[in-house]
Design a protein around this motif. Structure first.
Motif, mmCIF file in Angstrom:
data_model
loop_
_atom_site.group_PDB
_atom_site.id
_atom_site.type_symbol
_atom_site.label_atom_id
_atom_site.label_comp_id
_atom_site.label_asym_id
_atom_site.label_seq_id
_atom_site.Cartn_x
_atom_site.Cartn_y
_atom_site.Cartn_z
ATOM 1 N N ALA A 305 -60.433 -52.090 18.934
ATOM 2 C CA ALA A 305 -61.393 -51.040 18.313
ATOM 3 C C ALA A 305 -62.723 -51.199 18.727
ATOM 4 N N TRP A 306 -63.427 -52.550 18.652
ATOM 5 C CA TRP A 306 -64.454 -53.195 19.316
ATOM 6 C C TRP A 306 -64.651 -52.578 20.475
ATOM 7 N N HIS A 308 -63.136 -50.703 22.697
ATOM 8 C CA HIS A 308 -63.020 -49.091 22.555
ATOM 9 C C HIS A 308 -64.473 -48.595 22.436
ATOM 10 N N PHE A 309 -65.111 -49.128 21.254
ATOM 11 C CA PHE A 309 -66.587 -48.795 21.026
ATOM 12 C C PHE A 309 -67.251 -48.994 22.094
ATOM 13 N N ASP A 310 -67.267 -50.322 22.532
ATOM 14 C CA ASP A 310 -68.268 -50.531 23.673
ATOM 15 C C ASP A 310 -68.162 -49.887 24.900
ATOM 16 N N CYS A 312 -66.977 -46.485 24.828
ATOM 17 C CA CYS A 312 -67.608 -45.267 24.450
ATOM 18 C C CYS A 312 -69.078 -45.201 24.373
ATOM 19 N N ASN A 313 -69.651 -46.335 24.102
ATOM 20 C CA ASN A 313 -71.140 -46.428 23.805
ATOM 21 C C ASN A 313 -71.802 -47.414 24.857
ATOM 22 N N ARG A 324 -73.933 -54.779 14.521
ATOM 23 C CA ARG A 324 -72.593 -54.244 14.132
ATOM 24 C C ARG A 324 -72.360 -54.414 12.531
#
Length: 384
Positions: A305-306, A308-310, A312-313, A324
């Motif tokens: 999840a971490w 994937h967030f990186d 996308c952003n 965070r």
């Protein structure tokens, strides 16, 4: 202590072996267990306790945990022991006389201790407020007073005011009476207004935000002046005798009583304090600089999840200092009576930038919201 040996790749070198011996001598000098300490090797990761010989063997074979530069599990300074100022000796005397409660309250409210690189107190505004609180906590109420300090009496007076619903005017009169009764040399504030200025630096304030009784919306920002819920139509105000539910009467709007109030504890200043301390500021990039990339899940930074967030952003992920946060909430009964159906929901914020041995500790878990009952918000908690 010199910790350059921890970065040494050759674990059989004289520098590394001497560093291990110095560490063992320090750790066993401060251990609370008989003959054992948490093993800081990469395999045990401070979870398992080992004897001196076992720890030495593990450190040579597996190496020490990367990034474990402050030996919190082995007796090195806890954050609150870093403060060095002119009143340090007096603070220790007051702690023995009055107990640790008042100092624990200061550390809980202000967060980690703020020091500069040279070990002195940082001259920035948050640090100066913190230093002033410590001075007030160490300052005797009057010469040779062993029961109270200036801060402790004010705090207890505030507690009595809250418990028994005293007005500001009544509290002001009580303070003036106490001040007249004290001997010469007393340090108590002149008025209740002065007392409020003393404890303002504790940062215990919160903002009240009106909410729909059915948890549909907040009367906030663009909807701050709305008189009823835009979703369910329920009035914002409690109905009283001689007053309609929507508040349409000749009374002043200040006399209206909201049906539900959210308590919001501002987060920004508390996060800023983390970067005011040079030691904590370096830990705030631990997830990027020192987290092991070996495929094991030890920290949220290792999760999909971490990552994937990186992905996308990328703009946010580019600066490891960006904060965070993890969020957790659960209902409690503040009245402590299981026979009363009531559910108040505190929302706790956790700082995930920090290493795993710090991020779940009390100084880094912040109360952000207090959602009032009497019923649980359910899925509508997203509104808050």
């Amino acid at each position: 202590m010199d910790k350059t040996w921890m970065r040494c790749n050759d674990r059989l070198s004289d520098v590394y072996l001497k560093g291990v011996e110095d560490f063992l001598q320090f750790a066993f000098k401060h251990t609370e267990l008989e003959g054992e300490i948490p093993c800081p090797c990469k395999k045990c990761n401070n979870v398992f306790h080992k004897t001196r010989d076992e720890v030495k063997e593990h450190l040579i074979i597996f190496g020490i945990v990367k990034g474990y530069t402050r030996w919190l599990f082995h007796g090195e300074f806890a954050p609150k022991e870093q403060i060095t100022n002119n009143n340090e000796v007096r603070q220790e005397e007051v702690r023995k006389e009055q107990g640790e409660d008042i100092f624990e309250m200061i550390y809980d409210a202000t967060g980690p201790v703020i020091t500069n690189c040279s070990g002195g107190v940082d001259p920035s505004e948050p640090a100066s407020e913190f230093s002033k609180l410590l001075e007030d906590a160490a300052q005797q109420l009057y010469p040779d007073c062993e029961k109270f300090s200036k801060l402790s009496l004010i705090v207890e007076l505030f507690q009595i005011k809250c418990l028994y619903g005293l007005s500001d005017k009544a509290t002001d009169c009580i303070m003036k009476l106490i001040k007249r009764a004290l001997p010469s040399g007393e340090t108590l504030s002149e008025s209740f207004y002065g007392a409020k200025k003393v404890i303002r630096s504790l940062g215990l304030h919160y903002e009240k935000i009106h909410a729909c009784e059915n948890d549909c919306m907040l009367f906030w920002k663009y909807n701050a002046k709305a008189e009823s819920c835009l979703v369910c139509g329920e009035s914002r105000w409690k109905s009283r005798e001689g007053q309609k539910a929507n508040g349409a009467n000749t009374e002043k709007s200040g006399s209206k009583i909201p049906r539900k109030v959210l308590r919001y504890f501002p987060l920004k200043s508390r996060l800023q304090r983390l970067f005011t301390s040079s030691a904590i500021a370096s830990d705030m990039t631990w997830h990027h600089d020192q987290c092991l990339k070996d495929g094991f899940l030890r920290h949220p930074a290792d999760s999909d999840a971490w990552k994937h967030f990186d992905t996308c952003n990328p703009g946010f992920a580019r600066d490891p200092r960006n904060v965070r946060l993890g969020l957790a909430s659960d209902g409690i009964n503040p009245f402590g009576n299981l026979s009363v159906s009531h559910s108040t929901w505190p929302v706790i914020i956790t700082v995930y930038n920090l290493p795993p041995w710090m991020c779940m500790k009390q100084p880094y878990c912040f109360l952000s919201l207090l959602i009032a009952g009497p019923k649980a918000p359910g899925n509508d908690i997203d509104v808050y």
